[in-house]
Design a protein around this motif. Structure first.
Motif, mmCIF file in Angstrom:
data_model
loop_
_atom_site.group_PDB
_atom_site.id
_atom_site.type_symbol
_atom_site.label_atom_id
_atom_site.label_comp_id
_atom_site.label_asym_id
_atom_site.label_seq_id
_atom_site.Cartn_x
_atom_site.Cartn_y
_atom_site.Cartn_z
ATOM 1 N N MET A 158 -12.612 -18.085 -6.430
ATOM 2 C CA MET A 158 -13.097 -17.417 -7.630
ATOM 3 C C MET A 158 -12.424 -16.052 -7.763
ATOM 4 N N PRO A 159 -11.763 -15.744 -8.886
ATOM 5 C CA PRO A 159 -11.053 -14.470 -9.007
ATOM 6 C C PRO A 159 -12.030 -13.305 -9.021
ATOM 7 N N PRO A 160 -11.590 -12.129 -8.508
ATOM 8 C CA PRO A 160 -12.472 -10.984 -8.472
ATOM 9 C C PRO A 160 -12.765 -10.485 -9.878
ATOM 10 N N THR A 161 -13.943 -9.946 -10.057
ATOM 11 C CA THR A 161 -14.292 -9.319 -11.328
ATOM 12 C C THR A 161 -13.848 -7.865 -11.270
ATOM 13 N N PRO A 162 -13.758 -7.182 -12.421
ATOM 14 C CA PRO A 162 -13.375 -5.772 -12.396
ATOM 15 C C PRO A 162 -14.283 -4.922 -11.512
ATOM 16 N N GLN A 163 -15.569 -5.324 -11.379
ATOM 17 C CA GLN A 163 -16.489 -4.552 -10.540
ATOM 18 C C GLN A 163 -16.113 -4.651 -9.058
ATOM 19 N N THR A 164 -15.599 -5.805 -8.634
ATOM 20 C CA THR A 164 -15.253 -5.981 -7.219
ATOM 21 C C THR A 164 -13.802 -5.600 -6.941
ATOM 22 N N LEU A 165 -13.100 -5.255 -7.978
ATOM 23 C CA LEU A 165 -11.700 -4.882 -7.799
ATOM 24 C C LEU A 165 -11.627 -3.470 -7.218
ATOM 25 N N THR A 166 -11.013 -3.358 -6.049
ATOM 26 C CA THR A 166 -10.881 -2.051 -5.400
ATOM 27 C C THR A 166 -9.407 -1.675 -5.311
ATOM 28 N N ALA A 167 -9.171 -0.400 -5.067
ATOM 29 C CA ALA A 167 -7.794 0.071 -4.889
ATOM 30 C C ALA A 167 -7.127 -0.664 -3.733
ATOM 31 N N GLU A 168 -7.887 -0.894 -2.661
ATOM 32 C CA GLU A 168 -7.323 -1.567 -1.486
ATOM 33 C C GLU A 168 -6.892 -2.994 -1.820
ATOM 34 N N ARG A 169 -7.705 -3.718 -2.602
ATOM 35 C CA ARG A 169 -7.331 -5.087 -2.998
ATOM 36 C C ARG A 169 -6.086 -5.073 -3.870
ATOM 37 N N ILE A 170 -5.998 -4.100 -4.746
ATOM 38 C CA ILE A 170 -4.816 -3.988 -5.605
ATOM 39 C C ILE A 170 -3.577 -3.716 -4.752
ATOM 40 N N LEU A 171 -3.710 -2.846 -3.754
ATOM 41 C CA LEU A 171 -2.562 -2.520 -2.901
ATOM 42 C C LEU A 171 -2.139 -3.729 -2.075
ATOM 43 N N GLU A 172 -3.102 -4.499 -1.589
ATOM 44 C CA GLU A 172 -2.767 -5.729 -0.846
ATOM 45 C C GLU A 172 -1.996 -6.704 -1.735
ATOM 46 N N ALA A 173 -2.487 -6.879 -2.962
ATOM 47 C CA ALA A 173 -1.814 -7.788 -3.899
ATOM 48 C C ALA A 173 -0.427 -7.264 -4.270
ATOM 49 N N THR A 174 -0.318 -5.959 -4.438
ATOM 50 C CA THR A 174 0.979 -5.361 -4.783
ATOM 51 C C THR A 174 1.994 -5.622 -3.687
ATOM 52 N N GLY A 198 -4.877 -4.053 -17.476
ATOM 53 C CA GLY A 198 -5.676 -2.856 -17.758
ATOM 54 C C GLY A 198 -6.623 -2.519 -16.613
ATOM 55 N N SER A 199 -7.116 -3.551 -15.925
ATOM 56 C CA SER A 199 -7.994 -3.323 -14.770
ATOM 57 C C SER A 199 -7.240 -2.631 -13.636
ATOM 58 N N VAL A 200 -5.988 -3.008 -13.465
ATOM 59 C CA VAL A 200 -5.163 -2.364 -12.436
ATOM 60 C C VAL A 200 -4.916 -0.909 -12.822
ATOM 61 N N TYR A 201 -4.628 -0.674 -14.100
ATOM 62 C CA TYR A 201 -4.346 0.686 -14.569
ATOM 63 C C TYR A 201 -5.563 1.605 -14.492
ATOM 64 N N ARG A 202 -6.760 1.025 -14.415
ATOM 65 C CA ARG A 202 -7.946 1.869 -14.247
ATOM 66 C C ARG A 202 -7.957 2.523 -12.862
ATOM 67 N N HIS A 203 -7.314 1.863 -11.907
ATOM 68 C CA HIS A 203 -7.232 2.413 -10.541
ATOM 69 C C HIS A 203 -5.962 3.230 -10.337
ATOM 70 N N PHE A 204 -4.879 2.787 -10.935
ATOM 71 C CA PHE A 204 -3.579 3.456 -10.804
ATOM 72 C C PHE A 204 -3.026 3.647 -12.208
ATOM 73 N N ARG A 205 -2.919 4.881 -12.645
ATOM 74 C CA ARG A 205 -2.636 5.175 -14.051
ATOM 75 C C ARG A 205 -1.255 4.720 -14.513
ATOM 76 N N THR A 206 -0.299 4.658 -13.572
ATOM 77 C CA THR A 206 1.062 4.253 -13.933
ATOM 78 C C THR A 206 1.626 3.319 -12.866
ATOM 79 N N LYS A 207 2.696 2.642 -13.221
ATOM 80 C CA LYS A 207 3.394 1.796 -12.247
ATOM 81 C C LYS A 207 3.914 2.654 -11.098
ATOM 82 N N ALA A 208 4.396 3.858 -11.425
ATOM 83 C CA ALA A 208 4.910 4.768 -10.387
ATOM 84 C C ALA A 208 3.801 5.163 -9.414
ATOM 85 N N ALA A 209 2.593 5.417 -9.936
ATOM 86 C CA ALA A 209 1.466 5.785 -9.072
ATOM 87 C C ALA A 209 1.099 4.634 -8.143
#
Length: 199
Positions: free
Chosen positions: A1-17, A43-54
């Motif tokens: 089951m894919p994560p919802t925006p509420q369960t989306l954390t910076a750490e999960r985004i970094l792992e996926a990146t 847009g959910s990713v950008y809520r944690h990291f404002r830019t691709k560079a960030a």
């Protein structure tokens, strides 16, 4: 089951990146690819990291911090004599860099590109942390009467620069060369003999 925006954390985004970078490389990896891997909108990713560079800067920092944490444990542990602690720290730095280069060469190549892009901030901070750790070890050696160093921070910086061949990613190809461990040991022996307090 894919994560919802509420369960989306910076750490999960970094792992996926990191996974996206491993698959596509830095030139082709996009924030949309990361979002797709997580099953969320970009847009959910950008809520944690404002830019691709960030996002790239954060994932690079996370990668470098793994080495910093391994070495911090050596500094924090009550160790044997000061020479052994410095030797262990330098050997652990060399081992960590070699593991990064040889255990996951695609990701290492990717991060070599990313660290070039973020050299001013993330890499500078990483080097400052490492030389700070080494400064602590030199200072402890001076306090114990084992080392002579008028300025422990300058001495630590010199040790770090002198051993650059064994931790600067630009030399990674040379780390497989036969005899490189012996070269490392010989250099560390030389540097430690120069640090020893003269009785």
């Amino acid at each position: 089951m894919p994560p919802t925006p509420q369960t989306l954390t910076a750490e999960r985004i970094l792992e996926a990146t990191e996974e996206v970078l491993r698959r596509h490389g830095p030139a082709k990896a996009t924030v949309v690819d990361v979002a797709r891997a997580l099953g969320v909108s970009h847009g959910s990713v950008y809520r944690h990291f404002r830019t691709k560079a960030a996002l790239r800067e954060a994932v690079t920092k996370r990668w470098l911090d793994r080495t910093t944490q391994v070495l911090a444990a050596i500094v924090a542990a009550p160790g044997p004599d000061p020479e052994t602690r410095v030797r262990e720290w330098l050997a652990a730095l060399f081992a960590a860099k070699r593991r990064k280069a040889f255990d996951d060469p695609e990701l290492f190549a990717t991060y070599t590109v990313l660290t070039t892009e973020t050299a001013e901030s993330v890499v500078g901070e990483h080097i400052a942390e490492l030389t700070g750790q080494l400064t602590e070890l030199v200072r402890a050696g001076v306090a114990a009467g084992a080392f002579t160093a008028e300025d422990p921070a300058a001495t630590a910086g010199a040790l770090f620069q002198a051993t650059g061949f064994f931790h600067d990613p630009h030399y990674a190809r040379e780390w497989k060369r036969p005899g490189v461990e012996g070269d490392f040991e010989a250099l560390v022996d030389l540097l430690l003999s120069g640090l020893r307090a003269r009785g």
